[in-house]
Design a protein around this motif. Sequence first.
Motif, PDB file in Angstrom:
ATOM      1  N   ARG A 175       0.908  62.047 -19.618  1.00 45.17           N
ATOM      2  CA  ARG A 175       0.834  60.784 -20.354  1.00 45.17           C
ATOM      3  C   ARG A 175      -0.614  60.305 -20.493  1.00 45.17           C
ATOM      4  O   ARG A 175      -1.057  59.939 -21.588  1.00 45.17           O
ATOM      5  N   ASN A 176      -1.362  60.319 -19.401  1.00 43.10           N
ATOM      6  CA  ASN A 176      -2.750  59.852 -19.438  1.00 43.10           C
ATOM      7  C   ASN A 176      -3.653  60.797 -20.221  1.00 43.10           C
ATOM      8  O   ASN A 176      -4.610  60.349 -20.863  1.00 43.10           O
TER       9      ASN A 176
ATOM     10  N   GLN B 251      -3.038  59.978 -23.888  1.00 38.77           N
ATOM     11  CA  GLN B 251      -3.688  58.717 -24.231  1.00 38.77           C
ATOM     12  C   GLN B 251      -5.203  58.884 -24.351  1.00 38.77           C
ATOM     13  O   GLN B 251      -5.811  58.370 -25.289  1.00 38.77           O
TER      14      GLN B 251
ATOM     15  N   ASP C 199      -5.954  60.774 -27.543  1.00 43.51           N
ATOM     16  CA  ASP C 199      -5.644  59.935 -28.693  1.00 43.51           C
ATOM     17  C   ASP C 199      -6.729  58.884 -28.925  1.00 43.51           C
ATOM     18  O   ASP C 199      -7.131  58.638 -30.064  1.00 43.51           O
ATOM     19  N   GLU C 200      -7.226  58.292 -27.856  1.00 39.76           N
ATOM     20  CA  GLU C 200      -8.283  57.285 -27.968  1.00 39.76           C
ATOM     21  C   GLU C 200      -9.577  57.864 -28.555  1.00 39.76           C
ATOM     22  O   GLU C 200     -10.355  57.141 -29.167  1.00 39.76           O
TER      23      GLU C 200
ATOM     24  N   HIS D 234       6.358  60.706 -25.257  1.00 37.09           N
ATOM     25  CA  HIS D 234       5.101  59.982 -25.449  1.00 37.09           C
ATOM     26  C   HIS D 234       4.227  60.487 -26.597  1.00 37.09           C
ATOM     27  O   HIS D 234       3.424  59.714 -27.121  1.00 37.09           O
TER      28      HIS D 234
ATOM     29  N   THR E  80       4.413  58.395 -29.814  1.00 38.90           N
ATOM     30  CA  THR E  80       3.903  57.022 -29.730  1.00 38.90           C
ATOM     31  C   THR E  80       2.386  56.947 -29.909  1.00 38.90           C
ATOM     32  O   THR E  80       1.834  55.848 -29.972  1.00 38.90           O
ATOM     33  N   GLN E  81       1.720  58.097 -29.994  1.00 39.91           N
ATOM     34  CA  GLN E  81       0.267  58.109 -30.127  1.00 39.91           C
ATOM     35  C   GLN E  81      -0.137  57.825 -31.571  1.00 39.91           C
ATOM     36  O   GLN E  81       0.571  58.179 -32.509  1.00 39.91           O
ATOM     37  N   LYS E  82      -1.282  57.223 -31.732  1.00 44.11           N
ATOM     38  CA  LYS E  82      -1.772  56.843 -33.060  1.00 44.11           C
ATOM     39  C   LYS E  82      -2.324  58.046 -33.828  1.00 44.11           C
ATOM     40  O   LYS E  82      -2.085  58.178 -35.030  1.00 44.11           O
TER      41      LYS E  82
END
Length: 184
Positions: free
Chosen positions: A102-103, A106, A109-110, A144, A147-149
Amino acid sequence: MRWENDAAAIELQQGDITAQEVDAVVNAANARLAPGGGVAGAIHRVAGPELWQACEPLGGCATGEAKVTDGFALPARWIVHTVGPVYGQDEPGEKWLAACYRNSLQAADELGARSIAFPALSTGAFGYPVTAAAEIALSTLLDHLPTQKNLALARLVLFDAGDLRTHEEALARLGDIRGWRRAH
Protein backbone atom coordinates in the motif's frame (compact mmCIF):
# COMPACT_ATOMS: atom_id res chain seq x y z
CA MET A 1 -1.12 -13.21 -16.85
CA ARG A 2 -2.94 -9.87 -16.78
CA TRP A 3 -6.13 -8.89 -14.95
CA GLU A 4 -7.90 -5.58 -15.50
CA ASN A 5 -10.73 -3.44 -14.24
CA ASP A 6 -11.86 -0.10 -15.65
CA ALA A 7 -9.09 1.84 -13.90
CA ALA A 8 -6.06 -0.43 -13.65
CA ALA A 9 -4.22 -3.63 -14.55
CA ILE A 10 -2.20 -6.17 -12.60
CA GLU A 11 0.35 -8.34 -14.39
CA LEU A 12 2.28 -11.39 -13.24
CA GLN A 13 5.47 -12.54 -14.90
CA GLN A 14 8.58 -14.55 -14.21
CA GLY A 15 11.71 -12.50 -14.65
CA ASP A 16 14.31 -10.12 -13.35
CA ILE A 17 13.07 -7.17 -11.29
CA THR A 18 16.12 -5.11 -12.33
CA ALA A 19 15.21 -5.33 -16.03
CA GLN A 20 11.64 -3.99 -15.74
CA GLU A 21 10.82 -1.06 -18.01
CA VAL A 22 8.36 0.62 -15.67
CA ASP A 23 8.32 4.02 -13.97
CA ALA A 24 9.08 2.61 -10.51
CA VAL A 25 10.58 -0.61 -9.25
CA VAL A 26 10.16 -1.79 -5.64
CA ASN A 27 13.21 -2.86 -3.68
CA ALA A 28 12.76 -5.53 -1.01
CA ALA A 29 15.06 -3.53 1.24
CA ASN A 30 16.68 -4.13 4.59
CA ALA A 31 16.16 -1.64 7.42
CA ARG A 32 19.37 0.26 6.56
CA LEU A 33 18.50 0.44 2.82
CA ALA A 34 21.99 -0.96 2.32
CA PRO A 35 23.23 -3.29 -0.40
CA GLY A 36 22.69 -6.88 0.66
CA GLY A 37 21.63 -10.18 -0.81
CA GLY A 38 18.60 -11.17 -2.84
CA VAL A 39 16.51 -8.45 -4.47
CA ALA A 40 18.23 -5.60 -2.60
CA GLY A 41 21.67 -6.83 -3.67
CA ALA A 42 20.60 -7.21 -7.30
CA ILE A 43 19.00 -3.76 -7.41
CA HIS A 44 22.06 -2.11 -5.83
CA ARG A 45 24.43 -3.93 -8.23
CA VAL A 46 22.51 -2.89 -11.34
CA ALA A 47 21.62 0.63 -10.19
CA GLY A 48 25.25 1.33 -9.30
CA PRO A 49 27.10 2.83 -6.31
CA GLU A 50 25.09 6.07 -6.56
CA LEU A 51 22.13 4.17 -5.12
CA TRP A 52 23.84 3.52 -1.78
CA GLN A 53 25.03 7.14 -1.74
CA ALA A 54 21.37 8.22 -2.13
CA CYS A 55 20.07 5.70 0.45
CA GLU A 56 22.58 6.35 3.22
CA PRO A 57 21.28 9.84 4.19
CA LEU A 58 17.65 8.59 4.28
CA GLY A 59 18.26 7.15 7.74
CA GLY A 60 16.94 3.69 7.01
CA CYS A 61 13.35 2.53 6.70
CA ALA A 62 10.96 0.94 9.19
CA THR A 63 8.96 -2.19 8.42
CA GLY A 64 5.99 -1.35 6.20
CA GLU A 65 7.24 2.12 5.22
CA ALA A 66 8.35 3.21 1.76
CA LYS A 67 11.13 5.61 0.75
CA VAL A 68 12.09 6.69 -2.76
CA THR A 69 15.32 7.29 -4.67
CA ASP A 70 16.19 7.77 -8.31
CA GLY A 71 16.60 4.60 -10.35
CA PHE A 72 20.15 5.46 -11.49
CA ALA A 73 21.29 2.75 -13.96
CA LEU A 74 18.02 0.77 -13.77
CA PRO A 75 15.52 1.14 -16.63
CA ALA A 76 13.02 2.42 -14.01
CA ARG A 77 13.07 6.13 -13.20
CA TRP A 78 12.53 5.55 -9.46
CA ILE A 79 13.17 2.90 -6.83
CA VAL A 80 10.65 2.57 -4.02
CA HIS A 81 12.37 0.94 -1.04
CA THR A 82 10.21 -0.96 1.45
CA VAL A 83 11.08 -3.25 4.33
CA GLY A 84 8.87 -6.28 4.63
CA PRO A 85 8.19 -8.21 7.82
CA VAL A 86 10.37 -11.10 8.93
CA TYR A 87 8.02 -14.07 9.13
CA GLY A 88 7.28 -15.14 12.70
CA GLN A 89 9.10 -12.13 14.13
CA ASP A 90 7.40 -8.92 12.94
CA GLU A 91 3.80 -9.38 14.03
CA PRO A 92 1.15 -8.99 12.84
CA GLY A 93 2.95 -9.95 9.65
CA GLU A 94 -0.14 -9.59 7.43
CA LYS A 95 -0.58 -5.98 8.50
CA TRP A 96 3.07 -5.09 7.84
CA LEU A 97 3.21 -6.87 4.49
CA ALA A 98 0.02 -5.19 3.26
CA ALA A 99 1.46 -1.84 4.40
CA CYS A 100 4.55 -2.44 2.23
CA TYR A 101 2.42 -2.81 -0.90
CA ARG A 102 0.00 0.00 0.00
CA ASN A 103 2.72 2.50 0.95
CA SER A 104 4.80 1.62 -2.12
CA LEU A 105 1.78 2.28 -4.38
CA GLN A 106 1.16 5.59 -2.67
CA ALA A 107 4.81 6.70 -2.85
CA ALA A 108 5.03 5.89 -6.58
CA ASP A 109 1.68 7.51 -7.28
CA GLU A 110 2.74 10.73 -5.54
CA LEU A 111 5.75 10.88 -7.91
CA GLY A 112 3.42 10.63 -10.91
CA ALA A 113 4.41 7.06 -11.81
CA ARG A 114 2.03 5.26 -14.17
CA SER A 115 3.58 1.79 -13.69
CA ILE A 116 5.28 -0.09 -10.86
CA ALA A 117 6.95 -3.50 -10.55
CA PHE A 118 7.14 -5.46 -7.29
CA PRO A 119 9.11 -8.54 -6.28
CA ALA A 120 7.38 -11.02 -3.94
CA LEU A 121 8.17 -9.03 -0.79
CA SER A 122 9.38 -10.87 2.33
CA THR A 123 9.36 -14.31 0.64
CA GLY A 124 13.15 -14.67 0.37
CA ALA A 125 15.49 -14.28 3.34
CA PHE A 126 12.62 -12.92 5.49
CA GLY A 127 10.92 -16.33 5.22
CA TYR A 128 7.30 -15.41 4.52
CA PRO A 129 5.49 -18.41 2.97
CA VAL A 130 4.83 -17.68 -0.71
CA THR A 131 1.18 -18.76 -0.67
CA ALA A 132 0.29 -16.50 2.26
CA ALA A 133 2.38 -13.61 0.87
CA ALA A 134 0.68 -13.91 -2.54
CA GLU A 135 -2.78 -13.63 -0.93
CA ILE A 136 -1.78 -10.48 0.97
CA ALA A 137 0.06 -8.88 -1.96
CA LEU A 138 -2.69 -9.46 -4.50
CA SER A 139 -5.55 -8.53 -2.16
CA THR A 140 -3.77 -5.27 -1.38
CA LEU A 141 -3.02 -4.50 -5.04
CA LEU A 142 -6.54 -5.36 -6.20
CA ASP A 143 -8.06 -3.12 -3.52
CA HIS A 144 -5.64 -0.17 -3.60
CA LEU A 145 -4.30 0.13 -7.17
CA PRO A 146 -7.63 1.45 -8.54
CA THR A 147 -7.69 4.20 -5.89
CA GLN A 148 -4.43 5.76 -7.09
CA LYS A 149 -4.50 8.95 -9.14
CA ASN A 150 -1.66 8.15 -11.57
CA LEU A 151 -0.76 4.47 -11.31
CA ALA A 152 -2.49 2.27 -13.86
CA LEU A 153 -0.26 -0.84 -13.86
CA ALA A 154 1.19 -2.98 -11.08
CA ARG A 155 3.40 -5.89 -12.11
CA LEU A 156 4.55 -8.66 -9.81
CA VAL A 157 7.85 -10.10 -11.05
CA LEU A 158 8.42 -13.58 -9.68
CA PHE A 159 11.78 -15.26 -9.52
CA ASP A 160 10.74 -18.81 -10.39
CA ALA A 161 7.96 -20.76 -12.09
CA GLY A 162 6.58 -22.18 -8.83
CA ASP A 163 6.13 -18.71 -7.32
CA LEU A 164 4.54 -17.51 -10.56
CA ARG A 165 2.03 -20.40 -10.47
CA THR A 166 1.16 -19.67 -6.83
CA HIS A 167 0.51 -16.01 -7.65
CA GLU A 168 -1.49 -16.88 -10.79
CA GLU A 169 -3.80 -19.14 -8.77
CA ALA A 170 -4.31 -16.45 -6.11
CA LEU A 171 -4.92 -13.70 -8.69
CA ALA A 172 -7.45 -15.80 -10.61
CA ARG A 173 -9.46 -16.42 -7.46
CA LEU A 174 -9.14 -12.96 -5.88
CA GLY A 175 -9.55 -11.05 -9.14
CA ASP A 176 -12.75 -12.90 -9.94
CA ILE A 177 -14.17 -12.26 -6.44
CA ARG A 178 -13.43 -8.53 -6.78
CA GLY A 179 -14.92 -8.19 -10.25
CA TRP A 180 -11.68 -7.85 -12.23
CA ARG A 181 -11.45 -9.61 -15.61
CA ARG A 182 -8.68 -11.62 -17.16
CA ALA A 183 -7.20 -9.94 -20.25
CA HIS A 184 -6.57 -12.13 -23.28
